[in-house]
Scaffold this motif. Structure first.
Motif, PDB file in Angstrom:
ATOM      1  N   GLY A   1       0.798  -1.219   0.000  1.00  0.00           N
ATOM      2  CA  GLY A   1       0.000   0.000   0.000  1.00  0.00           C
ATOM      3  C   GLY A   1       0.831   1.270   0.000  1.00  0.00           C
ATOM      4  N   TRP A   2       2.105   1.172  -0.382  1.00  0.00           N
ATOM      5  CA  TRP A   2       2.960   2.357  -0.446  1.00  0.00           C
ATOM      6  C   TRP A   2       2.540   3.266  -1.595  1.00  0.00           C
ATOM      7  CZ3 TRP A   2       8.408  -0.364   0.078  1.00  0.00           C
ATOM      8  CH2 TRP A   2       8.553  -0.822   1.399  1.00  0.00           C
ATOM      9  N   ALA A   3       2.009   2.660  -2.629  1.00  0.00           N
ATOM     10  CA  ALA A   3       1.596   3.421  -3.813  1.00  0.00           C
ATOM     11  C   ALA A   3       0.449   2.699  -4.494  1.00  0.00           C
ATOM     12  CB  ALA A   3       2.765   3.586  -4.782  1.00  0.00           C
ATOM     13  N   GLU A   4      -0.211   3.394  -5.391  1.00  0.00           N
ATOM     14  CA  GLU A   4      -1.267   2.781  -6.185  1.00  0.00           C
ATOM     15  C   GLU A   4      -1.190   3.308  -7.607  1.00  0.00           C
ATOM     16  OE1 GLU A   4      -4.857   5.848  -4.913  1.00  0.00           O
ATOM     17  OE2 GLU A   4      -4.812   3.826  -4.069  1.00  0.00           O
ATOM     18  N   LYS A   5      -1.697   2.521  -8.525  1.00  0.00           N
ATOM     19  CA  LYS A   5      -1.683   2.923  -9.918  1.00  0.00           C
ATOM     20  C   LYS A   5      -2.729   4.011 -10.142  1.00  0.00           C
ATOM     21  CE  LYS A   5      -0.195  -1.571 -11.748  1.00  0.00           C
ATOM     22  NZ  LYS A   5      -0.551  -2.720 -12.629  1.00  0.00           N
ATOM     23  N   ALA A   6      -2.345   5.067 -10.842  1.00  0.00           N
ATOM     24  CA  ALA A   6      -3.284   6.132 -11.172  1.00  0.00           C
ATOM     25  C   ALA A   6      -4.326   5.597 -12.154  1.00  0.00           C
ATOM     26  CB  ALA A   6      -2.544   7.317 -11.778  1.00  0.00           C
ATOM     27  N   LEU A   7      -5.517   6.141 -12.078  1.00  0.00           N
ATOM     28  CA  LEU A   7      -6.591   5.661 -12.943  1.00  0.00           C
ATOM     29  C   LEU A   7      -6.498   6.236 -14.347  1.00  0.00           C
ATOM     30  CD1 LEU A   7      -9.623   5.893 -10.457  1.00  0.00           C
ATOM     31  CD2 LEU A   7      -8.294   3.856 -11.104  1.00  0.00           C
ATOM     32  N   ASP A   8      -5.886   7.412 -14.483  1.00  0.00           N
ATOM     33  CA  ASP A   8      -5.903   8.105 -15.770  1.00  0.00           C
ATOM     34  C   ASP A   8      -4.592   8.040 -16.542  1.00  0.00           C
ATOM     35  OD1 ASP A   8      -4.684   9.622 -13.797  1.00  0.00           O
ATOM     36  OD2 ASP A   8      -5.233  11.534 -14.717  1.00  0.00           O
ATOM     37  N   THR A   9      -3.509   7.592 -15.909  1.00  0.00           N
ATOM     38  CA  THR A   9      -2.221   7.514 -16.592  1.00  0.00           C
ATOM     39  C   THR A   9      -1.458   6.292 -16.092  1.00  0.00           C
ATOM     40  OG1 THR A   9      -0.870   8.714 -14.970  1.00  0.00           O
ATOM     41  CG2 THR A   9      -2.111  10.051 -16.541  1.00  0.00           C
ATOM     42  N   ARG A  10      -0.230   6.133 -16.600  1.00  0.00           N
ATOM     43  CA  ARG A  10       0.637   5.052 -16.129  1.00  0.00           C
ATOM     44  C   ARG A  10       1.378   5.445 -14.858  1.00  0.00           C
ATOM     45  NH1 ARG A  10       4.920   3.484 -19.208  1.00  0.00           N
ATOM     46  NH2 ARG A  10       4.960   5.291 -20.567  1.00  0.00           N
ATOM     47  N   ALA A  11       1.060   6.603 -14.306  1.00  0.00           N
ATOM     48  CA  ALA A  11       1.759   7.073 -13.109  1.00  0.00           C
ATOM     49  C   ALA A  11       1.496   6.164 -11.924  1.00  0.00           C
ATOM     50  CB  ALA A  11       1.321   8.495 -12.776  1.00  0.00           C
ATOM     51  N   LEU A  12       2.506   6.048 -11.082  1.00  0.00           N
ATOM     52  CA  LEU A  12       2.391   5.322  -9.831  1.00  0.00           C
ATOM     53  C   LEU A  12       2.404   6.375  -8.727  1.00  0.00           C
ATOM     54  CD1 LEU A  12       2.314   2.318  -8.931  1.00  0.00           C
ATOM     55  CD2 LEU A  12       4.762   2.508  -8.477  1.00  0.00           C
ATOM     56  N   GLN A  13       1.332   6.447  -7.964  1.00  0.00           N
ATOM     57  CA  GLN A  13       1.172   7.512  -6.977  1.00  0.00           C
ATOM     58  C   GLN A  13       1.494   7.000  -5.572  1.00  0.00           C
ATOM     59  OE1 GLN A  13      -2.957   8.499  -8.105  1.00  0.00           O
ATOM     60  NE2 GLN A  13      -2.195  10.468  -8.834  1.00  0.00           N
ATOM     61  N   PHE A  14       2.606   7.499  -5.026  1.00  0.00           N
ATOM     62  CA  PHE A  14       3.023   7.129  -3.679  1.00  0.00           C
ATOM     63  C   PHE A  14       2.342   8.052  -2.662  1.00  0.00           C
ATOM     64  CE2 PHE A  14       6.327   4.961  -5.933  1.00  0.00           C
ATOM     65  CZ  PHE A  14       6.837   3.999  -5.069  1.00  0.00           C
ATOM     66  N   SER A  15       1.927   7.488  -1.538  1.00  0.00           N
ATOM     67  CA  SER A  15       1.497   8.321  -0.428  1.00  0.00           C
ATOM     68  C   SER A  15       2.765   8.865   0.229  1.00  0.00           C
ATOM     69  CB  SER A  15       0.695   7.495   0.582  1.00  0.00           C
ATOM     70  OG  SER A  15       1.525   6.515   1.193  1.00  0.00           O
ATOM     71  N   SER A  16       2.631   9.913   1.038  1.00  0.00           N
ATOM     72  CA  SER A  16       3.817  10.472   1.687  1.00  0.00           C
ATOM     73  C   SER A  16       4.457   9.439   2.615  1.00  0.00           C
ATOM     74  CB  SER A  16       3.441  11.737   2.470  1.00  0.00           C
ATOM     75  OG  SER A  16       2.425  11.457   3.421  1.00  0.00           O
ATOM     76  N   ARG A  17       3.635   8.686   3.325  1.00  0.00           N
ATOM     77  CA  ARG A  17       4.162   7.634   4.204  1.00  0.00           C
ATOM     78  C   ARG A  17       4.773   6.503   3.380  1.00  0.00           C
ATOM     79  NH1 ARG A  17       0.298   5.240   8.811  1.00  0.00           N
ATOM     80  NH2 ARG A  17       0.617   7.393   9.524  1.00  0.00           N
ATOM     81  N   GLY A  18       4.116   6.154   2.265  1.00  0.00           N
ATOM     82  CA  GLY A  18       4.628   5.081   1.420  1.00  0.00           C
ATOM     83  C   GLY A  18       5.958   5.431   0.795  1.00  0.00           C
ATOM     84  N   LEU A  19       6.101   6.688   0.364  1.00  0.00           N
ATOM     85  CA  LEU A  19       7.361   7.125  -0.237  1.00  0.00           C
ATOM     86  C   LEU A  19       8.479   7.084   0.796  1.00  0.00           C
ATOM     87  CD1 LEU A  19       8.916   8.233  -2.635  1.00  0.00           C
ATOM     88  CD2 LEU A  19       8.126  10.525  -2.031  1.00  0.00           C
ATOM     89  N   LYS A  20       8.172   7.515   2.024  1.00  0.00           N
ATOM     90  CA  LYS A  20       9.164   7.495   3.095  1.00  0.00           C
ATOM     91  C   LYS A  20       9.586   6.053   3.395  1.00  0.00           C
ATOM     92  CE  LYS A  20       9.928   9.094   7.840  1.00  0.00           C
ATOM     93  NZ  LYS A  20       9.312   9.813   9.003  1.00  0.00           N
ATOM     94  N   SER A  21       8.628   5.138   3.429  1.00  0.00           N
ATOM     95  CA  SER A  21       8.926   3.722   3.701  1.00  0.00           C
ATOM     96  C   SER A  21       9.730   3.104   2.575  1.00  0.00           C
ATOM     97  CB  SER A  21       7.617   2.944   3.898  1.00  0.00           C
ATOM     98  OG  SER A  21       6.908   3.416   5.021  1.00  0.00           O
ATOM     99  N   PHE A  22       9.367   3.418   1.342  1.00  0.00           N
ATOM    100  CA  PHE A  22      10.086   2.900   0.174  1.00  0.00           C
ATOM    101  C   PHE A  22      11.542   3.347   0.192  1.00  0.00           C
ATOM    102  CE2 PHE A  22      11.402   3.875  -4.280  1.00  0.00           C
ATOM    103  CZ  PHE A  22      11.535   2.564  -4.734  1.00  0.00           C
ATOM    104  N   ARG A  23      11.767   4.621   0.427  1.00  0.00           N
ATOM    105  CA  ARG A  23      13.139   5.146   0.472  1.00  0.00           C
ATOM    106  C   ARG A  23      13.940   4.499   1.605  1.00  0.00           C
ATOM    107  NH1 ARG A  23      14.167   9.549  -2.667  1.00  0.00           N
ATOM    108  NH2 ARG A  23      12.424  10.775  -3.484  1.00  0.00           N
ATOM    109  N   ALA A  24      13.319   4.358   2.765  1.00  0.00           N
ATOM    110  CA  ALA A  24      14.019   3.783   3.913  1.00  0.00           C
ATOM    111  C   ALA A  24      14.338   2.309   3.687  1.00  0.00           C
ATOM    112  CB  ALA A  24      13.166   3.950   5.178  1.00  0.00           C
TER     113      ALA A  24
END
Length: 239
Positions: free
Chosen positions: A209-232
């Motif tokens: 649940g760090w990120a989810e696929k955007a509905l309108d593009t190929r973008a992957l949208q990270f939550s602020s907490r998810g991005l912090k966890s991913f980087r760590a």
């Protein structure tokens, strides 16, 4: 008789069809209506183009209820499109747009089944810096330290293979997809991680649940907490 590359080139070369193919690089199956919107064409025109792409074996069509969903025929088709994106981005022509205009796509996007964009490149750089993967002899390989690193994060031992100083594809997997593969990112012009391991990382990001696929593009949208966890988790420094 030699394979007819002109046939495939003609299918991909049409502007509307290329836009629909790139839209499917997100790994999701889309309807004809959704693809018509992506290509900015009428549904009737989209139907004609999609028929050609299916007959040309670049797309698969699946029927679910009253709807038909289209997706790329295989990973090989996605890799071909990615190579063409890289070649197009490298052309020094003022008419060519280098990289996506959407900042969300630049930051993180789905490239068929793995992470691409700035965060994809940052992941690859971090794994290399920690000596978890190495690039040598034109191949990207996982090290013994990398095997331990990913095993602790839930990658099955059968996927990684037997311990070794440096390895890529265990003997039991030699006829299958490479475990690690460097893929030139067309917007960043540097490598991101593809292969089975790249696919696993993307699935893990979504599963946690760090990120989810955007509905309108190929973008992957990270939550602020998810991005912090991913980087760590992957030792990626904050800019």
């Amino acid at each position: 008789m030699e394979p007819n590359i002109a046939f495939i080139a003609n299918l991909i070369g049409d502007a509307a069809r290329s836009r629909m193919l790139i839209a499917l690089m997100g790994g999701q199956a889309l309807t004809a209506t959704e693809l018509a919107l992506e290509a900015d064409i009428t549904p009737q025109t989209a139907s004609s183009h999609l028929t050609k792409l299916v007959e040309g074996e670049l797309l698969l069509v699946r029927k679910q209820g009253r709807h038909k969903y289209f997706q790329l025929q295989s990973r090989q088709v996605a890799e071909l499109l990615e190579s063409l994106l890289n070649m197009s981005a490298a052309i020094t022509n003022s008419k060519v747009i280098h990289g996506p205009a959407d900042p969300r796509l630049r930051l993180a996007r789905v490239c068929y089944d793995h992470l691409a964009g700035e965060l994809g490149v940052a992941l690859y750089d971090s794994l290399s810096r920690q000596n978890l993967i190495v690039h040598e002899g034109g191949e990207t390989k996982i090290t013994a330290a990398g095997m331990t690193f990913f095993a602790k994060r839930g990658v099955e031992h059968s996927l990684l293979g037997a311990p070794d100083d440096v390895f890529d594809v265990p003997k039991s997997r030699q006829s299958r997809r490479p475990l690690c593969k460097s893929c030139l990112d067309w917007s960043e012009r540097r490598s991101h991680l593809a292969g089975v391991l790249g696919q696993w990382v993307l699935k893990d990001i979504l599963a946690k649940g760090w990120a989810e696929k955007a509905l309108d593009t190929r973008a992957l949208q990270f939550s602020s907490r998810g991005l912090k966890s991913f980087r760590a988790d992957y030792g990626i420094a904050t800019k």
